[in-house]
Design a protein around this motif. Structure first.
Motif, short mmCIF file in Angstrom:
data_model
loop_
_atom_site.label_atom_id
_atom_site.label_comp_id
_atom_site.label_asym_id
_atom_site.label_seq_id
_atom_site.Cartn_x
_atom_site.Cartn_y
_atom_site.Cartn_z
N ILE A 76 43.86 38.66 49.85
CA ILE A 76 44.80 36.90 49.20
C ILE A 76 45.10 35.94 48.31
O ILE A 76 46.03 35.47 47.59
CB ILE A 76 44.95 35.72 51.07
N SER A 77 43.50 35.60 48.19
CA SER A 77 43.17 35.08 47.15
C SER A 77 43.53 35.79 45.19
O SER A 77 43.02 35.04 44.48
CB SER A 77 41.95 34.71 47.12
N GLY A 78 43.86 36.73 45.13
CA GLY A 78 43.47 37.58 43.51
C GLY A 78 42.37 37.86 43.67
O GLY A 78 42.35 37.87 42.23
N GLY A 79 41.29 38.15 44.32
CA GLY A 79 40.35 37.56 43.10
C GLY A 79 39.60 37.02 43.38
O GLY A 79 38.39 37.00 42.77
N ARG A 80 39.42 35.74 43.50
CA ARG A 80 39.30 34.54 43.60
C ARG A 80 37.79 34.14 44.59
O ARG A 80 37.87 33.17 45.02
CB ARG A 80 40.33 33.27 43.12
N PHE A 81 37.85 34.86 46.05
CA PHE A 81 36.96 34.72 46.42
C PHE A 81 35.67 34.43 46.17
O PHE A 81 34.88 35.78 45.74
CB PHE A 81 37.33 35.82 48.03
N GLY A 82 34.63 33.78 46.70
CA GLY A 82 33.53 33.83 46.63
C GLY A 82 32.58 33.23 48.44
O GLY A 82 33.02 32.82 49.33
N LEU A 83 31.86 33.68 48.04
CA LEU A 83 30.17 33.97 49.56
C LEU A 83 29.51 33.30 49.42
O LEU A 83 28.73 33.18 48.09
CB LEU A 83 30.66 35.42 50.28
#
Length: 371
Positions: A114-121
């Motif tokens: 969904i984010s195009g690789g922008r997700f962080g946890l």
């Protein structure tokens, strides 16, 4: 870049809980709606901020403000914001006692798309016994035990992000021929807010960054430097992200007047209930002590806040970034529209004059950010 200059990431801790982070009857009326958080995150992206982070909270503290009695769930909120945005990093928070790592592994792979690789946890190994206990999910583990669980949790998640089939039999989780597809193209950046030596050692060994705060500027600097010292002892490197409440005003006096106004309406009942809930966690001294200190002298805005005119805030933040050797700054503000705009459009460009560069400064100047 000269040796005195430092480039950092700049992010915002979005207000998914009602009232934001200022428990006062005089604070801005911040409602925990997706629409408001979408507005804030789109503004942060427009301003050139690098990431938006949301907390995970399951139970509030009541009082006259009903502090955090209404909260959005972090992972689903960030999924919506991932679709709504195009550039800014989207970071969600997960309690390792609440979600099974296999569930979050698949959720993260979906959010990667969904984010195009922008997700962080952002991983939380402990938290409030009432918060998770109301659902029967709290585990009464020792401080070391909580990080042992978190270590096993992130090990399982990372294996599922990279391996076709996973068998695992551990102290906390069991997986048998577990399959999790698709894999994320870019596994999420993982941060953790543990600030004990045990927490830092876990984070440095298993995550990408340490999320730190302090009751006052001196404690934050000590904590930031301790993280880098432990990383050096382990032969590793780590990013450190400082959390700051920022209260701007046209002048230092106007900003201080805002703080006095917020403190005059402090929700003492909510703060004392928060401290009382953490006090039941007899195995966790650091957080219990921090909450108790705040309840003893209740203020809506703590001593660690950065308060003043844009120039004063820039000078204070730059000093703290350099003194604590920070790689990123996460801001909380009273008003997440007007105040955040002040941070992005007025404070960030002034930071550059103190040797701290951000992408937000480049956006304010109409260019692409730091080279």
């Amino acid at each position: 870049m000269s040796v005195s200059e430092k480039t950092i990431e700049l992010g915002v801790f979005i207000p998914v809980g009602n009232g934001g982070w200022i428990p006062s009857v005089n604070s801005p009326d911040i409602r925990s709606t997706y629409g408001y958080n979408r507005e804030v995150t789109l503004l942060a992206e427009e301003l050139g901020l690098d990431f938006a982070l949301s907390m995970a909270k399951w139970r509030g503290y009541g009082g006259s403000t009903r502090h955090w009695d209404f909260t959005l769930e972090s992972m689903t909120t960030m999924a919506g914001l991932a679709e709504a945005t195009s550039r800014i990093g989207i970071w969600a928070t997960v309690h390792t006692m609440v979600f099974h790592p296999a569930v979050v592994a698949k959720m993260s792979a979906t959010l990667d798309q969904i984010s195009g690789g922008r997700f962080g946890l952002n991983l939380v190994a402990g938290s409030n016994p009432y918060d998770q206990g109301q659902m029967g999910l709290w585990r009464d583990l020792s401080h070391d035990g909580r990080y042992a669980l978190a270590r096993e949790w992130i090990t399982v998640a990372r294996r599922l992000w990279t391996e076709e089939r996973v068998d695992h039999s551990g102290d906390f989780f069991t997986l048998t021929d577990c399959v999790s597809n698709p894999k994320p193209v870019k596994p999420p950046q993982v941060i953790c807010a543990g600030t004990s030596d045990t927490g830092f050692r876990f984070t440095i060994a298993n995550c990408d960054g340490c999320f730190i705060s302090g009751n006052n500027p001196q404690s934050l600097v000590r904590t930031g430097l301790r993280a880098k010292q432990i990383a050096a002892e382990l032969g590793r490197t780590t990013k450190t992200y400082g959390l700051f409440t920022v209260v701007p005003g046209e002048t230092d006096e106007a900003a201080r007047a805002r703080v006095d106004h917020f403190n005059a309406g402090v929700d003492v009942e909510a703060l004392r209930r928060q401290a009382g809930e953490y006090a039941t966690d007899v195995r966790e001294n650091t957080m219990r002590r921090r909450m108790a200190q705040r309840a003893e002298r209740p203020t809506a805005v703590g001593d660690g806040a950065v308060v003043g005119s844009p120039e004063s805030i820039a000078r204070q933040l730059a000093g703290l970034v350099k003194d604590a050797d920070l790689d990123g700054v996460t801001v909380i503000v009273p008003d997440f529209v007007d105040d955040l705009r002040t941070v992005g459009e007025r404070v960030a460009p002034l930071l550059a004059g103190h040797g701290v560069r951000t992408n937000a400064a480049g956006a304010a100047a109409g260019v692409g950010g730091p080279a």
